[in-house]
Design an enzyme around this catalytic site. Structure first.
Site, PDB file in Angstrom:
ATOM      1  CG  ASP A 196       5.604   3.458   1.840  1.00 16.56           C
ATOM      2  OD1 ASP A 196       5.660   4.052   2.936  1.00 16.56           O
ATOM      3  OD2 ASP A 196       4.565   3.386   1.160  1.00 16.56           O
TER       4      ASP A 196
ATOM      5  CG  PHE B 226      -1.853   1.223   1.190  1.00 18.09           C
ATOM      6  CD1 PHE B 226      -3.033   1.184   0.446  1.00 18.09           C
ATOM      7  CD2 PHE B 226      -1.526   2.396   1.851  1.00 18.09           C
ATOM      8  CE1 PHE B 226      -3.869   2.304   0.390  1.00 18.09           C
ATOM      9  CE2 PHE B 226      -2.359   3.511   1.798  1.00 18.09           C
ATOM     10  CZ  PHE B 226      -3.531   3.460   1.059  1.00 18.09           C
TER      11      PHE B 226
ATOM     12  CE  LYS C 201      -0.797   5.588   7.824  1.00 15.62           C
ATOM     13  NZ  LYS C 201      -0.473   4.970   6.535  1.00 15.62           N
TER      14      LYS C 201
HETATM   15  C1  LIG Z   1      -0.798   5.236   5.132  1.00 19.70           C
HETATM   16  C2  LIG Z   1       0.231   4.826   4.162  1.00 19.70           C
HETATM   17  C3  LIG Z   1       0.465   5.569   2.996  1.00 19.70           C
HETATM   18  C4  LIG Z   1      -0.394   6.731   2.595  1.00 19.70           C
HETATM   19  O1  LIG Z   1      -0.303   7.789   3.478  1.00 19.70           O
HETATM   20  P1  LIG Z   1      -1.374   8.990   3.381  1.00 19.70           P
HETATM   21  O2  LIG Z   1      -0.854   9.985   4.391  1.00 19.70           O
HETATM   22  O3  LIG Z   1      -2.696   8.433   3.728  1.00 19.70           O
HETATM   23  O4  LIG Z   1      -1.335   9.505   2.013  1.00 19.70           O
HETATM   24  C5  LIG Z   1       1.505   5.173   2.186  1.00 19.70           C
HETATM   25  N1  LIG Z   1       2.268   4.111   2.481  1.00 19.70           N
HETATM   26  C6  LIG Z   1       2.062   3.365   3.583  1.00 19.70           C
HETATM   27  C7  LIG Z   1       2.953   2.207   3.859  1.00 19.70           C
HETATM   28  C8  LIG Z   1       1.032   3.689   4.459  1.00 19.70           C
HETATM   29  O5  LIG Z   1       0.805   2.931   5.527  1.00 19.70           O
END
Ligand SMILES: *Cc1c(COP(=O)(O)O)cnc(C)c1O
Length: 392
Positions: free
Chosen positions: A219, A134, A248
């Site tokens: 990520d 994700f 986050k």
């Molecule tokens: C939550 C998340 C995102 C997206 O972050 P947003 O602030 O909602 O755009 C991207 N990568 C990972 C691994 C995430 O958990």
């Protein structure tokens, strides 16, 4: 305004892109309160955002102080806190230069642009991503997300992404070709089910990227900022990426995202190639700097590791005692319980007993308590999960 009035406005004016039914009005540490003043133990932390707990005094103080001094000046000017925060991110990771945005998706968009820009000079454009990953909800990060359901109805997908199974080194090796610019990996998949990378996969991915002279990108939007017991989840693997995104928990709830690239790539994105109006405001950076200070001064990573072990032990015990639970996985305080059926009823039961927890896919219960959580809170949460399992 009373609760009914607020919910009426919600139902009339807010686009219903989420399903939700609970109005929270207040938070402190590992607890939140709803509009009826019911208390909940919050083991979601705003999905790994409020890693220091709700309204941490350092962050609250920094936001209050900076809100009265200077909120925003645009990136046409320096501000006091952006360079200090960039230094903190660099010193706490692998060293390099940082770009600031506002969210995880924006951080990943930046990483993707970085890879494209680098690849353009080498005749490469494709990014290999992992199934079940994700990376966000913007068009490019959706295209990078290995869960096709999120893309349905938004086709055509942004081109230039392909997928292999996470932790399948052989598949990754086969997928790399003359078009490949980068490999993008979450060191611990969050939304995909709380799945850590294997040592073999992460080390092997680094070796493959070196061998083919392409970029390795991590990520760490969810796994970063101490969540797994080290500042970044990839650190105990001893593998360094060329670039990494974070967001986050960076501002403990104040919106901020960033990506960092190794020093050797500092000339890939040059003036005019990337920008963000709200990226790295003095207010956001002051909040995030306070997060780094709090992590350092309170030995938060140590607490995360200790409490992570304690929670994992308790969950393993639950799993052994319950035939519908199959496994406990994750790192630090990013833990998932794997069930062999849908866990939504368990989450609802836990909530009615005063505990907020998350799913990660239909069959996985995800626990993301704040990193300064106490043993008493963990024991209380485990007791509630245990009682809630009766609905399975
Ligand atoms: C939550 C998340 C995102 C997206 O972050 P947003 O602030 O909602 O755009 C991207 N990568 C990972 C691994 C995430 O958990």
């Amino acid at each position: 305004m009373n609760k009914d009035q607020i919910l009426n406005l919600q139902n009339q004016y807010v686009l219903e892109t989420y399903t939700r039914d609970m109005l929270l009005v207040r938070g402190a540490g590992s607890r939140v309160w709803d509009a009826d003043d019911r208390e909940y133990l919050d083991f979601t932390s705003g999905i790994s955002v409020c890693n220091l707990g709700h309204c941490h005094p350092y962050v609250t103080e920094a936001i209050q102080r900076q809100a009265a001094r200077l909120v925003h000046v645009s990136n046409l000017f320096y501000n006091e806190y952006q360079p200090q925060l960039a230094a903190a991110i660099s010193e706490n990771s692998f060293g390099g230069r940082v770009f600031f945005g506002n969210s995880g998706a924006e951080a990943n968009e930046g990483l993707i642009k970085f890879a494209r820009k680098w690849g353009n000079e080498h005749g490469r454009y494709e990014i290999i991503c992992m199934n079940e990953s994700f990376h966000g909800r913007t068009l490019a990060t959706l295209a990078a997300t290995g869960q096709p359901k999120y893309r349905e109805g938004f086709e055509p997908a942004t081109p230039g992404f392909r997928f292999v199974d996470f932790n399948d080194l052989e598949a990754l090796e086969k997928a790399i070709d003359e078009k490949t610019a980068a490999v993008l990996v979450e060191p611990v998949q969050g939304e995909g089910g709380v799945v850590p990378a294997t040592q073999e996969f992460l080390s092997g991915a680094r070796e493959l990227c070196d061998k083919h002279a392409i970029l390795l990108l991590f990520d760490e939007v969810q796994s970063g900022m101490g969540r797994t017991g080290t500042m970044f989840a990839h650190q105990p693997y001893g593998v360094q990426p060329d670039g990494m995104s974070l967001a986050k928990a960076l501002g403990n709830g104040y919106p901020i995202g960033a990506f960092i690239v190794q020093w050797k790539w500092e000339n890939v994105l040059v003036p005019g190639t990337h920008a963000s109006t709200f990226g790295g405001t003095p207010l956001a950076c002051a909040a995030a700097l306070a997060v780094f200070e709090a992590i350092e001064e309170s030995d938060l990573l140590l607490n995360c590791r200790k409490m992570g072990e304690h929670l994992r032990g308790a969950l393993v015990k639950l799993t052994n005692d319950h035939q519908k639970l199959k496994d406990v996985r994750g790192m630090g305080l990013m833990l998932g319980i794997v069930a062999d059926e849908a866990v939504a009823p368990v989450l609802a039961a836990a909530r009615s007993k005063g505990l907020l927890i998350l799913p990660a896919g239909p069959n996985i219960i995800r626990l993301l308590p704040p990193l300064n959580v106490s043993q008493e809170d963990i024991d209380q949460a485990v007791a509630i999960v245990s009682e809630s399992l009766e609905v399975l």
